[in-house]
Write a protein that holds these residues in place. Structure first.
Motif, PDB file in Angstrom:
ATOM      1  N   LEU A   1       0.836  -1.205   0.000  1.00  0.00           N
ATOM      2  CA  LEU A   1       0.000   0.000   0.000  1.00  0.00           C
ATOM      3  C   LEU A   1       0.871   1.254   0.000  1.00  0.00           C
ATOM      4  CD1 LEU A   1      -3.213   0.568   2.030  1.00  0.00           C
ATOM      5  CD2 LEU A   1      -1.380   2.237   2.208  1.00  0.00           C
TER       6      LEU A   1
ATOM      7  N   LEU B   1      -9.349   2.504   0.787  1.00  0.00           N
ATOM      8  CA  LEU B   1      -8.282   1.538   1.031  1.00  0.00           C
ATOM      9  C   LEU B   1      -8.787   0.389   1.895  1.00  0.00           C
ATOM     10  CD1 LEU B   1      -5.344   4.000   1.788  1.00  0.00           C
ATOM     11  CD2 LEU B   1      -6.019   3.012  -0.407  1.00  0.00           C
TER      12      LEU B   1
ATOM     13  N   TYR C   1       0.601   3.970  -3.074  1.00  0.00           N
ATOM     14  CA  TYR C   1      -0.068   5.259  -2.855  1.00  0.00           C
ATOM     15  C   TYR C   1       0.842   6.333  -2.251  1.00  0.00           C
ATOM     16  CZ  TYR C   1      -4.333   2.565  -3.653  1.00  0.00           C
ATOM     17  OH  TYR C   1      -5.292   1.770  -4.200  1.00  0.00           O
TER      18      TYR C   1
END
Length: 689
Positions: free
Chosen positions: A288, A361, A292
């Motif tokens: 993640l 998310l 991002y």
């Protein structure tokens, strides 16, 4: 008289405030020293378990002359790269030196007897070591001067452990001996400067009070109160930064350990007091962050911390240990099921999607639980065991809860031992290849052998391949082991072909691991091996599992195509147990398939097992593949396979896996040409095992 009394009162107030400030300054410095010592010790424990790391020697990391007594201090890889060992002390010395250059904080490991003169104890450290020996103290702290500068010196003892024996046993230490200590020295100048500024303010304030006297008492009282609030606020900020995580505002590791010690002490006094630690690690958080950006990751951690706070009971503590790791101290509960309930609430809180920076998310977590027990005397041990349980939760599929059991610690220690000993398993000649005959089920003659690896550990006994192949893949040593197996198995078959092969040569079947089949050097390695051993490529059968190829299809397909060009035969191992068997056969050019032993043994449980094996044999025929049935354990299974026109079989009914010298007995007696003779050898060979 009034003037005198007022002067005494103002002087007393000034002296009390200065003394209190100095005391607070010392406490802050000691707190920082403990925190830095804990960081040093955590890395030292980790490094000791792994025995250091190998690096290329250069000006920064030359071969350590104080490790010259170690045979494996310097090694050369198969690619000819020179490597030298950096032991834990060496690594820590570099890290603490760089840390000192950046922040002024000194760290040092020392002892009365040392390998490296740079670790020799100074006068204060010798005094501390003597105190540890005589008084059994657990820590010593004192303000002292180093190179003309004031420092808060802090030291704790270090005892000999198994992880230290490799480098330090030469000094005569035994496990449990006081080997030395680790000291941390915190520069006091920043603290003293802040304290001096505050003291100066106090002096000015008290002087003003003394000068203005009763006339200015009211106005001065407001001013003094404001200055005191500022001082208290400053000290509060310093204390908060030492005890709380700056990103999430949750307690940090230091504060969590302190509260865990309190819970442990409560249970020592009151056996009925119950507590537990939940170790939480976010699954795939690194992915993640990479996708991002770290700012999004930080915002997610903040929101996650808010959810964790909402779960807490008044008696509990949640802390951020660093990165994406969190710990919960569940304190004072009545039954263990309450902890499981809280852990499941943590999982539920994590699973709810996060709205961060315009992104939705989704993330998950793995949790390990360790219940407090009277056997624990160290808070770090409880935290370690909760961490072990968390890693097992990850290994079993992530997004779940697991509870620590003592067997887990034993498995981790065994795994660590295996990982360490694998590095020298070839030089110690502890590996052995067993050979299981592969029998032509129509002529009942031996046409080949499967090479099966065995590890006879001098202390742990026989270690099954399933227990060490995965570890070998993770460490990279699998390439050396695989090369050793290929070369020795082919060399053995060359010998048997020369002595017993006659017109038709034996073939050898060797398993390829996940790392091997996707490695860039597998093709030149096998090519060189075939040329060096003068081995017929068509007699080398490489077995590849279906699930292995699914994980890295492109690399596997490319490497397997090149192996086919070399003339090597490829076999689909454990066929039918994967996810897309037909696609598997279409995408890769196999020469044969191996029917998994579970299917062969299910033929006796009913018609479904026989129909499945019969279908697999017909499928192989349609793809122009030969078939090898594994796990033939009785005559009935053999007859079924012969009825289905299965080409080859292997299993304990035909012949168990045996060392090369026992295979020699079979070949000398002609067992490879006559199945009844092969059967006659079995009782003798089984007894010999």
């Amino acid at each position: 008289m009034g003037f005198l009394i007022w002067t005494v009162l103002v002087g007393y107030s000034l002296n009390w405030n200065i003394s209190n400030l100095k005391s607070e300054t010392e406490k802050l410095a000691i707190s920082e020293a403990r925190s830095n010592w804990n960081k040093d010790q955590a890395f030292r424990h980790w490094a000791s378990k792994h025995g250091g790391v190998y690096v290329r020697p250069d000006e920064r990391t030359p071969p350590n002359p104080y490790l010259a007594h170690l045979k494996d201090r310097d090694i050369v890889t198969t690619e000819g790269i020179q490597l030298t060992l950096m032991n834990p002390a060496y690594m820590l010395r570099q890290m603490t030196s760089e840390f000192e250059d950046s922040y002024g904080i000194k760290g040092k490991i020392t002892g009365k007897i040392t390998l490296n003169p740079i670790n020799k104890a100074d006068e204060w450290e010798r005094y501390a070591l003597e105190i540890f020996e005589m008084e059994n103290r657990i820590e010593i702290m004192e303000q002292a001067t180093i190179d003309g500068q004031p420092f808060m010196r802090y030291m704790k003892p270090m005892y000999m452990t198994q992880g230290c024996e490799k480098c330090h046993a030469i000094l005569g230490f035994k496990e449990g001996d006081l080997r030395g200590g680790v000291s941390v020295s915190i520069p006091m100048t920043p603290y003293l400067e802040a304290s001096a500024a505050t003291i100066q303010s106090m002096v000015i304030t008290h002087s003003a009070v003394w000068l203005f006297g009763v006339v200015g008492l009211l106005g001065f009282g407001v001013y003094a109160s404001h200055r005191q609030s500022e001082r208290i606020g400053l000290l509060g900020k310093l204390e908060h930064s030492a005890l709380y995580d700056s990103l999430t505002e949750l307690p940090n590791r230091f504060l969590f350990i302190d509260r865990l010690r309190v819970a442990l002490a409560k249970q020592k006094r009151d056996k009925a007091h119950l507590y537990a630690v939940c170790f939480v690690d976010l699954d795939r958080f690194k992915n993640l962050n990479d996708s991002y950006g770290h700012s999004i990751g930080d915002e997610l951690l903040k929101e996650m911390s808010g959810r964790f706070r909402a779960i807490l009971r008044p008696t509990d503590t949640v802390a951020r240990m660093g990165g994406d790791e969190f710990t919960f101290l569940i304190d004072d509960f009545s039954k263990p099921e309450e902890v499981i309930l809280i852990a499941n609430r943590i999982l539920d809180a994590v699973k709810v999607p996060f709205d961060v920076g315009g992104y939705q998310l989704q993330i998950d977590a793995s949790i390990g639980i360790c219940y407090g027990h009277a056997k624990y005397n160290d808070s770090e041990a409880i935290l370690r065991d909760a961490d072990i349980a968390m890693y097992r939760a990850k290994a079993l599929g992530k997004g779940r809860v697991d509870i620590f059991e003592p067997e887990m610690h034993a498995r981790v220690e065994k795994t660590t031992r295996i990982e360490h000993d694998l590095n020298t398993v070839l030089t110690r000649n502890e590996l052995e290849i067993y050979y299981q005959p592969i029998v032509n089920l129509q002529s009942m003659t031996i046409e080949g052998f499967e090479a099966l690896l065995r590890w006879k550990h001098p202390e742990l006994g026989n270690i099954p391949p399933d227990d060490f192949i995965g570890i070998a893949e993770g460490s990279g040593i699998i390439h050396h082991i695989g090369q050793w197996v290929l070369y020795n198995a082919c060399e053995q078959i060359v010998k048997w072909n020369r002595l017993y092969g006659g017109e038709s040569e034996f073939f050898i079947s060797v398993n390829l691991s996940a790392r091997q089949v996707s490695h860039s050097n597998i093709i030149p390695l096998i090519r060189d091996m075939l040329e060096g051993a003068a081995f017929n490529p068509a007699k080398l059968h490489l077995e590849v599992t279906e699930t292995l190829l699914i994980t890295d299809q492109e690399t596997a397909k490319r490497n397997m195509a090149e192996l086919k060009q070399l003339g090597v035969q490829l076999s689909a191992d454990d066929f039918g147990k994967g996810y897309s068997s037909l696609t598997y056969l279409q995408n890769y050019s196999f020469n044969s398939m191996k029917i998994d032993k579970e299917f062969v043994q299910d033929m006796e449980t009913g018609g479904k097992g026989k129909r499945l094996v019969s279908s697999l044999v017909r499928l192989a025929r349609d793809f122009d593949l030969s078939v090898i049935a594994e796990g033939v354990e009785n005559e009935q299974q053999l007859r079924h396979l012969q009825t289905f026109s299965c080409h080859y079989g292997q299993g304990f009914y035909l012949c168990p896996p045996l060392p090369s010298e026992d295979i020699d007995v079979i070949l000398i007696k002609g067992g490879h040409l006559d199945f009844p003779k092969l059967q006659l050898c079995n009782p003798f060979l089984k007894n010999k095992q």
